[in-house]
Every structure is written in C-alpha cells, then in structure tokens.
Scaffold this active site. Structure first.
Site, PDB file in Angstrom:
ATOM      1  N   PRO A   1       0.875  -1.392   0.021  1.00  0.00           N
ATOM      2  CA  PRO A   1       0.029   0.206  -0.001  1.00  0.00           C
ATOM      3  C   PRO A   1       0.984   1.508   0.398  1.00  0.00           C
ATOM      4  CG  PRO A   1      -0.257  -1.322   2.271  1.00  0.00           C
ATOM      5  CD  PRO A   1       0.589  -2.030   1.618  1.00  0.00           C
ATOM      6  N   GLU A   2       1.449   2.027  -1.014  1.00  0.00           N
ATOM      7  CA  GLU A   2       1.490   3.374  -1.202  1.00  0.00           C
ATOM      8  C   GLU A   2       0.331   3.617  -2.033  1.00  0.00           C
ATOM      9  OE1 GLU A   2       6.030   4.047  -1.996  1.00  0.00           O
ATOM     10  OE2 GLU A   2       6.467   2.479  -1.022  1.00  0.00           O
TER      11      GLU A   2
ATOM     12  N   ARG B   1      -5.099  18.318   5.271  1.00  0.00           N
ATOM     13  CA  ARG B   1      -4.082  18.001   5.413  1.00  0.00           C
ATOM     14  C   ARG B   1      -2.611  17.649   5.030  1.00  0.00           C
ATOM     15  NH1 ARG B   1      -6.730  13.565  10.010  1.00  0.00           N
ATOM     16  NH2 ARG B   1      -5.809  11.983   9.058  1.00  0.00           N
TER      17      ARG B   1
ATOM     18  N   ASN C   1       7.948   4.244   1.497  1.00  0.00           N
ATOM     19  CA  ASN C   1       9.012   3.892   1.743  1.00  0.00           C
ATOM     20  C   ASN C   1       9.522   3.302  -0.178  1.00  0.00           C
ATOM     21  OD1 ASN C   1      10.917   3.661   3.067  1.00  0.00           O
ATOM     22  ND2 ASN C   1      10.859   1.601   4.220  1.00  0.00           N
TER      23      ASN C   1
END
Length: 282
Positions: free
Chosen positions: A2-3, A127, A168
């Site tokens: 999950p990116e 945000r 990452n």
DNA sequence: AGCCTATGCGAAC
DNA sequence: TTCGCCTAGGCTG
C-alpha cells in the site's frame, strides 16, 4: 503493497465494480458491523483515493474511510458464481449479485475503517500535501515546505502532509534516481532538483497505478540489458535500492546501504547519492 | 509448520 | 515510545 498507487488503483477498481449499484455491506468479523448496517443496501456514489486514504461514498452523505496501513488488504473478486463465506478476518465486505455473476470485495487487516461524514473527508484532504497522482495537485505546496525545512529530504518525502501517497519504496527509489542523499536537509535542495523528483513521481506512480507494481529501474539497467538474473522475490518489480541491502548497486557496483530514519528502513547507494553540498558548489 | 518481515499510522502508555 | 493491526509472502527446518 500500500503506497498511493495501490489506493488509486483500488479506487478505480471499486468504482468499476460497485459505483452506481446498490451494495450489500457487511462486517463478517464484526468490528464494523454496526456501521456496515447503516449503509447496507444503499447505492455507492463514488470511490476515490487521496494519498493513502480511500473514501467510499454512499448515498445520503455516508462515507466509509479506509486506510490499509502496513498489512491491510482490500481484495476484489469479480465474475464469481456466488459470494462465498468469508476467509480470515474480514472487517468489511462489499457485495453485489447480478443475474448470472457476483462480485465482492474483502477488507482485511486495515488500520482504519470508519463510517464518517463529508466533513471528515474534508479534514483529511486538508492535512494532506499534494498527491502526484492527482492532476490538480500543486507541487509548489510541497516545495514551500521542503525549501524551508532542515529535516532530511528522506524524512520529508515520507511526510504525508508534505507529499501525499509516497511510501518507503518510492522514497528510496526516487532519491536514488535523482542521486540525492536521503539525509540531505530539504532546504539545501535546488528547486530544479525537487521539480525533477516530483515529475518523476508523477510518472512512476502513474505506472504503478496501471501495472499494480513499483518498477523504477531504467531500461539500460534492467536485468536483460545488464546480463543479470531478473529478481523473482519481493513480489514486486525491479528496483534500485529498496530492500537490496549489501547487494551491488545496479549503476556503480558499490554495496547498497541501509539505516533507520524516523522509524523506517532507509536504503541508498552512498556512492551514487553523494550530493550533500550541491548548493555550496553551484 | 513455524518464523520473520513489511510498501503505515492511530492509539495506548 | 511502544503496541496493535492480525495479512501474506518468503525463508527456515
């Protein structure tokens, strides 16, 4: 998995299968059962992602806010004969049964699955930094933060309030591709360097959405071009440094290094990514 | 079969 | 600062 590209891809697939349809919503595991009942049998109006967040919008302003976290999965099955009993801990199940086929999607292991209103979505969007996968993203907002920050660029790239959707793998790979040392302070980057990384993320993540994999290695460094064996592990695509600790750099041959930065594994080539003081040099 | 690790982050301490 | 999520793939034995 999950990116940002994973969530974007998921939003597209869920749209294709369920949007515009009256959907059965349940929580076989039970943890989302009360909320599932609220939207069960209502029409899914939209499925969209922002960064690593996913919003399922049902009629009457009911939204399901999903975040997969590290181990979450949202698996979609189409063209099934029937909707089978759930396997494992299924927090949320969407199902639609047509005349001769059934489709269903199972959410497991997510860090977040909440029933919310539109204001919560607004709050989340507010945000988040610009998302390279959104055509309306303004990279200038990210540059405003980065260009004033003493924090390492490797940290800033992972901060969802700076850029949304980068995780990452993309962090490690985009820094390598632009030969930038991950510990270099954000404010020492030149605007052109940032812009080039942003443009690259737009392309790389866009490809990730299409293929479902993170592939970052340029053609000239691919196994076929260099006469090495293709990677079969990691279940992902070819990458330069992510999880290649100690292995030879695909470009210069020196050993890929690893360290921990802000609680996350960081990978880089200390030979290729040496540009600590380019501002002083320019 | 069992162990380790992980592309993330919210909550609890 | 540490834990939980409780998945799934890869590796060890």
């Amino acid at each position: 998995m999950p990116e940002g590209h994973t969530l974007r891809r998921l939003a597209g697939a869920l749209t294709e299968v369920f949007v515009g349809r009256r959907v059965q919503v349940s929580s076989p595991q039970g943890r989302f059962a009360a909320d599932a009942e609220v939207v069960d049998g209502s029409v899914l109006v939209d499925a969209d992602s922002a960064g690593k967040h996913l919003f399922l919008e049902f009629e009457h302003d009911h939204l399901v806010h999903v975040h997969l976290g590290l181990i979450g999965r949202f698996d979609i099955t189409t063209g099934a004969v029937e909707v089978p009993p759930p396997i494992g801990q299924v927090r949320l199940r969407l199902a639609w049964v047509g005349d001769d086929k059934a489709s269903y999607a199972d959410l497991r292991g997510a860090i977040l699955c909440d029933l919310v209103g539109p204001s919560k979505r607004d709050e989340v969007l507010a945000r988040l930094g610009p998302d390279p996968l959104r055509g309306d993203a303004d990279p200038g907002r990210a540059w405003a933060r980065i260009s004033r920050s003493a924090r390492p660029i490797g940290d800033l790239l992972m901060d969802q309030a700076v850029i949304a959707g980068v995780g990452n793998v993309y962090r490690a790979e985009v820094l390598f591709r632009h030969r930038i040392h991950p510990l270099r302070a954000g404010r020492t980057l030149r605007r052109g360097q940032f812009q080039a990384m942003w443009d690259d993320l737009v392309v790389l993540m866009g490809e990730g959405v299409r293929t479902g994999r993170i592939e970052t290695v340029r053609p000239e460094h691919l196994p076929e071009a260099m006469g090495r064996a293709p990677r079969t592990d990691r279940g992902g695509g070819e990458v330069y440094v992510y999880r290649r600790t100690g292995q030879p750099c695909l470009v210069c041959g020196s050993h890929v290094r690893a360290d921990v930065l802000v609680g996350r594994n960081l990978f880089w080539c200390s030979q290729c990514q040496r540009t600590f003081r380019s501002r002083a040099v320019e």
